[in-house]
Design a protein around this motif. Structure first.
Motif, PDB file in Angstrom:
ATOM      1  N   ARG A   1       0.820  -1.205   0.072  1.00  0.00           N
ATOM      2  CA  ARG A   1       0.017  -0.172  -0.044  1.00  0.00           C
ATOM      3  C   ARG A   1       0.809   1.395   0.033  1.00  0.00           C
ATOM      4  O   ARG A   1       2.123   1.208   0.339  1.00  0.00           O
ATOM      5  CB  ARG A   1      -0.978   0.003   1.126  1.00  0.00           C
ATOM      6  N   ILE A   2       0.378   2.557  -0.682  1.00  0.00           N
ATOM      7  CA  ILE A   2       1.027   3.562  -0.930  1.00  0.00           C
ATOM      8  C   ILE A   2       0.127   4.658  -0.026  1.00  0.00           C
ATOM      9  O   ILE A   2      -0.957   5.163  -0.521  1.00  0.00           O
ATOM     10  CB  ILE A   2       1.359   3.995  -2.307  1.00  0.00           C
ATOM     11  N   TYR A   3       1.036   5.521   0.968  1.00  0.00           N
ATOM     12  CA  TYR A   3       0.319   6.413   1.545  1.00  0.00           C
ATOM     13  C   TYR A   3       1.131   7.631   1.219  1.00  0.00           C
ATOM     14  O   TYR A   3       2.306   7.494   0.637  1.00  0.00           O
ATOM     15  CB  TYR A   3       0.257   6.125   3.232  1.00  0.00           C
ATOM     16  N   LEU A   4       0.235   8.863   1.302  1.00  0.00           N
ATOM     17  CA  LEU A   4       1.167  10.103   0.957  1.00  0.00           C
ATOM     18  C   LEU A   4       0.567  10.986   1.856  1.00  0.00           C
ATOM     19  O   LEU A   4      -0.536  11.270   2.387  1.00  0.00           O
ATOM     20  CB  LEU A   4       0.816  10.422  -0.393  1.00  0.00           C
ATOM     21  N   GLY A   5       1.653  12.131   2.423  1.00  0.00           N
ATOM     22  CA  GLY A   5       1.438  12.997   3.297  1.00  0.00           C
ATOM     23  C   GLY A   5       1.718  14.337   2.610  1.00  0.00           C
ATOM     24  O   GLY A   5       2.362  14.483   1.658  1.00  0.00           O
ATOM     25  N   GLY A   6       1.109  15.452   3.090  1.00  0.00           N
ATOM     26  CA  GLY A   6       1.155  16.829   2.460  1.00  0.00           C
ATOM     27  C   GLY A   6      -0.118  17.325   1.997  1.00  0.00           C
ATOM     28  O   GLY A   6      -0.920  16.538   1.626  1.00  0.00           O
ATOM     29  N   GLU A   7      -0.492  18.539   2.094  1.00  0.00           N
ATOM     30  CA  GLU A   7      -1.662  19.220   1.928  1.00  0.00           C
ATOM     31  C   GLU A   7      -1.600  20.510   0.850  1.00  0.00           C
ATOM     32  O   GLU A   7      -2.413  21.051   0.766  1.00  0.00           O
ATOM     33  CB  GLU A   7      -2.106  19.725   3.246  1.00  0.00           C
TER      34      GLU A   7
ATOM     35  N   ALA B   1      -3.591  11.126  -7.767  1.00  0.00           N
ATOM     36  CA  ALA B   1      -3.186  10.267  -8.831  1.00  0.00           C
ATOM     37  C   ALA B   1      -2.530   9.112  -8.791  1.00  0.00           C
ATOM     38  O   ALA B   1      -2.674   8.125  -9.265  1.00  0.00           O
ATOM     39  CB  ALA B   1      -2.232  11.178  -9.820  1.00  0.00           C
ATOM     40  N   GLN B   2      -1.731   9.015  -7.466  1.00  0.00           N
ATOM     41  CA  GLN B   2      -0.832   7.841  -7.248  1.00  0.00           C
ATOM     42  C   GLN B   2      -0.721   7.243  -6.074  1.00  0.00           C
ATOM     43  O   GLN B   2       0.115   6.301  -5.924  1.00  0.00           O
ATOM     44  CB  GLN B   2       0.721   8.362  -7.543  1.00  0.00           C
ATOM     45  N   SER B   3      -1.439   7.643  -4.895  1.00  0.00           N
ATOM     46  CA  SER B   3      -1.391   6.975  -3.829  1.00  0.00           C
ATOM     47  C   SER B   3      -2.736   6.188  -3.516  1.00  0.00           C
ATOM     48  O   SER B   3      -3.746   6.326  -4.202  1.00  0.00           O
ATOM     49  CB  SER B   3      -1.324   7.883  -2.638  1.00  0.00           C
ATOM     50  N   ASP B   4      -2.701   5.427  -2.381  1.00  0.00           N
ATOM     51  CA  ASP B   4      -3.774   4.528  -2.037  1.00  0.00           C
ATOM     52  C   ASP B   4      -4.627   5.236  -0.730  1.00  0.00           C
ATOM     53  O   ASP B   4      -5.824   5.378  -0.694  1.00  0.00           O
ATOM     54  CB  ASP B   4      -3.463   3.346  -1.724  1.00  0.00           C
ATOM     55  N   VAL B   5      -3.749   6.053   0.068  1.00  0.00           N
ATOM     56  CA  VAL B   5      -4.296   6.626   1.405  1.00  0.00           C
ATOM     57  C   VAL B   5      -3.643   8.043   1.477  1.00  0.00           C
ATOM     58  O   VAL B   5      -2.469   8.039   1.106  1.00  0.00           O
ATOM     59  CB  VAL B   5      -4.167   5.662   2.362  1.00  0.00           C
ATOM     60  N   TRP B   6      -4.483   9.157   1.488  1.00  0.00           N
ATOM     61  CA  TRP B   6      -4.013  10.328   1.741  1.00  0.00           C
ATOM     62  C   TRP B   6      -3.897  10.548   3.368  1.00  0.00           C
ATOM     63  O   TRP B   6      -5.043  10.597   3.709  1.00  0.00           O
ATOM     64  CB  TRP B   6      -4.698  11.403   0.980  1.00  0.00           C
ATOM     65  N   PHE B   7      -2.771  11.205   3.929  1.00  0.00           N
ATOM     66  CA  PHE B   7      -2.816  11.529   5.275  1.00  0.00           C
ATOM     67  C   PHE B   7      -2.985  12.946   5.560  1.00  0.00           C
ATOM     68  O   PHE B   7      -2.330  13.688   4.745  1.00  0.00           O
ATOM     69  CB  PHE B   7      -1.161  11.097   5.886  1.00  0.00           C
ATOM     70  N   ILE B   8      -3.812  13.120   6.096  1.00  0.00           N
ATOM     71  CA  ILE B   8      -4.217  14.790   6.626  1.00  0.00           C
ATOM     72  C   ILE B   8      -3.737  14.826   8.034  1.00  0.00           C
ATOM     73  O   ILE B   8      -3.864  14.083   8.863  1.00  0.00           O
ATOM     74  CB  ILE B   8      -5.788  14.877   6.606  1.00  0.00           C
ATOM     75  N   ASN B   9      -3.044  16.237   8.185  1.00  0.00           N
ATOM     76  CA  ASN B   9      -2.777  16.334   9.788  1.00  0.00           C
ATOM     77  C   ASN B   9      -3.688  16.772  10.486  1.00  0.00           C
ATOM     78  O   ASN B   9      -4.848  17.412  10.067  1.00  0.00           O
ATOM     79  CB  ASN B   9      -1.585  17.570   9.445  1.00  0.00           C
ATOM     80  N   GLY B  10      -3.470  16.799  11.536  1.00  0.00           N
ATOM     81  CA  GLY B  10      -4.617  17.060  12.595  1.00  0.00           C
ATOM     82  C   GLY B  10      -5.220  18.463  12.403  1.00  0.00           C
ATOM     83  O   GLY B  10      -4.409  19.468  12.830  1.00  0.00           O
ATOM     84  N   GLN B  11      -6.449  18.713  12.433  1.00  0.00           N
ATOM     85  CA  GLN B  11      -7.026  19.943  12.505  1.00  0.00           C
ATOM     86  C   GLN B  11      -8.765  19.540  12.635  1.00  0.00           C
ATOM     87  O   GLN B  11      -9.119  18.612  12.496  1.00  0.00           O
ATOM     88  CB  GLN B  11      -6.719  20.616  11.159  1.00  0.00           C
ATOM     89  N   PRO B  12      -9.412  20.851  12.991  1.00  0.00           N
ATOM     90  CA  PRO B  12     -10.854  20.435  13.133  1.00  0.00           C
ATOM     91  C   PRO B  12     -11.520  19.823  12.039  1.00  0.00           C
ATOM     92  O   PRO B  12     -11.096  20.016  10.673  1.00  0.00           O
ATOM     93  CB  PRO B  12     -11.536  22.014  13.352  1.00  0.00           C
ATOM     94  N   LEU B  13     -12.803  19.312  12.339  1.00  0.00           N
ATOM     95  CA  LEU B  13     -13.601  18.540  11.576  1.00  0.00           C
ATOM     96  C   LEU B  13     -14.082  19.486  10.267  1.00  0.00           C
ATOM     97  O   LEU B  13     -13.742  18.809   9.135  1.00  0.00           O
ATOM     98  CB  LEU B  13     -14.786  18.129  12.253  1.00  0.00           C
TER      99      LEU B  13
ATOM    100  N   LEU C   1      -9.802   6.704  -3.533  1.00  0.00           N
ATOM    101  CA  LEU C   1      -8.620   7.149  -2.520  1.00  0.00           C
ATOM    102  C   LEU C   1      -9.311   7.250  -1.236  1.00  0.00           C
ATOM    103  O   LEU C   1     -10.576   7.467  -0.979  1.00  0.00           O
ATOM    104  CB  LEU C   1      -8.125   8.622  -2.872  1.00  0.00           C
ATOM    105  N   ARG C   2      -8.627   6.550  -0.252  1.00  0.00           N
ATOM    106  CA  ARG C   2      -8.939   6.496   1.253  1.00  0.00           C
ATOM    107  C   ARG C   2      -8.089   7.539   2.073  1.00  0.00           C
ATOM    108  O   ARG C   2      -7.025   8.132   1.371  1.00  0.00           O
ATOM    109  CB  ARG C   2      -8.640   5.236   1.649  1.00  0.00           C
ATOM    110  N   PHE C   3      -8.623   7.791   3.191  1.00  0.00           N
ATOM    111  CA  PHE C   3      -8.228   8.900   3.932  1.00  0.00           C
ATOM    112  C   PHE C   3      -7.805   8.751   5.232  1.00  0.00           C
ATOM    113  O   PHE C   3      -8.389   7.732   6.004  1.00  0.00           O
ATOM    114  CB  PHE C   3      -9.142  10.121   4.266  1.00  0.00           C
ATOM    115  N   GLY C   4      -6.478   9.183   5.692  1.00  0.00           N
ATOM    116  CA  GLY C   4      -6.084   8.896   7.238  1.00  0.00           C
ATOM    117  C   GLY C   4      -5.954  10.257   7.833  1.00  0.00           C
ATOM    118  O   GLY C   4      -5.746  11.284   7.257  1.00  0.00           O
TER     119      GLY C   4
END
Length: 357
Positions: A183-189, A199-211, A231-234
């Motif tokens: 699996r490929i995760y990617l971070g950055g906003e 385009a190229q990841s399976d899961v996008w990591f989001i930094n902690g912030q309000p809903l 795409l899925r989200f973390g």
């Protein structure tokens, strides 16, 4: 809607909220990381994220666990938990990194993932005499790098001539024994990060912030061009959960006060950071403890409140919650015992593993 997954940040550079906490002495050793991840697996956590830094980004005098050697070791001693190793593309040629990833995939029998991060710490590169590209160029480099790695992970023979890399007739084996690829995760906003994630990841990591901010980011990236499965989200978040909200807030105040002791290290860290990194701009908008947004996600409160907020994030699209705690092992046990059942996960049945703190 997908199943909620929970992960923990491995303590590769000690505590996440405050380095001078009497309740959690600084420990970035292999032994501590091994015991922590084994306990997380026994408690029912689904993933662990192993952040990559060559030198400690907060203070060069402090210990720092190496991510990829440690991920290989964790793959050998665990049996169920997903192991996600962060990678900065500029530090490894794509062929070399793809081979390392496939080897850990083999050791773990299909439980490995890589988390591509395009770096913020200028000093990590410049002090080693390595080029530190401008922000958007790092993402262009990362996109080309990942296009090679992804094909090699699938066992394809790769011929590639691009701006940064030339690869001729390269194929890696073994590949694909347990699934098509890790699996490929990617971070950055930033805008380039969002495009690359879509385009190229399976899961996008989001930094902690309000809903509301997280929901907006998810909708934005969902609308971008993409092929294949959705795409899925973390979400990264620091948790302080207690029987009552007042108890949680009291603990939050304790950590805020302790974090003040780290102010000189944080100032040095900011001085070495690329000011164009959106993560740092986002984090400046909110008061928080922890890293990658930490408590800005709002997971501070009673057990019921924290569970309700997790459900709200999940309904907005978050599948994986990559959690920070302090003291880490005691609090991840508390979370598993008290919050897991409140979000439909079974409370842990396994006893605390030997060496637990």
């Amino acid at each position: 809607m997908s199943f909620i997954r929970f992960g923990i940040w491995a303590p590769v550079h000690g505590p996440r909220a405050a380095a001078q906490d009497p309740a959690e002495p600084y420990d970035a050793s292999w032994e501590h990381n091994r015991a922590t991840v084994l306990e997380a697996e026994a408690l029912g956590y689904d993933s662990t994220l192993v952040a990559q830094h060559t030198a400690n980004p907060h203070s060069a005098e402090r210990d720092q666990l190496e991510a990829w050697a440690s991920s290989a070791a964790l793959a050998a001693v665990t049996s169920r938990i997903e192991i996600i190793a962060a990678i900065k593309p500029a530090l490894y040629h794509p062929v070399v990194l793809a081979k390392m990833a496939l080897q850990i995939e083999e050791i773990s029998r299909g439980r490995f993932a890589l988390n591509l991060v395009n770096a913020w710490n200028r000093a990590e590169f410049e002090r080693a005499g390595l080029p530190f590209l401008e922000h958007d160029e790092r993402y262009a480099y990362g996109a080309e790098w990942l296009s090679i790695v992804e094909r090699l992970l699938r066992g394809e023979t790769v011929d590639h001539r691009g701006r940064h890399f030339t690869v001729e007739g390269y194929r890696l084996a073994p590949a694909g024994r347990f699934r098509p690829r890790p699996r490929i995760y990617l971070g950055g906003e930033s805008e380039p990060a969002r495009d690359l994630a879509a385009a190229q990841s399976d899961v996008w990591f989001i930094n902690g912030q309000p809903l509301p901010a997280v929901a907006s980011l998810i909708q934005d990236v969902k609308a971008r061009p993409r092929r294949g499965a959705g795409l899925r989200f973390g979400l990264a978040a620091f948790v302080i959960a207690r029987e009552t909200e007042a108890e949680a807030q009291a603990e939050h105040r304790r950590l805020v006060a302790l974090a003040e002791l780290d102010r000189p290290d944080k100032a040095a860290q900011r001085a070495h950071a690329d000011s164009k990194v959106v993560m740092l701009q986002t984090m400046a908008k909110h008061a928080f403890v922890g890293t990658n947004g930490g408590t800005a996600a709002g997971l501070v409160g009673s057990y019921d409140q924290v569970a309700e907020r997790i459900w709200a994030f999940h309904q907005a699209g978050v599948e994986l919650f990559m959690l920070q705690f302090q003291p880490l092992r005691a609090e991840m046990r508390r979370f598993a015992e008290e919050v897991f059942p409140r979000v439909g996960r079974a409370a842990p049945l396994a006893p605390v593993v030997s060496g637990a703190k």
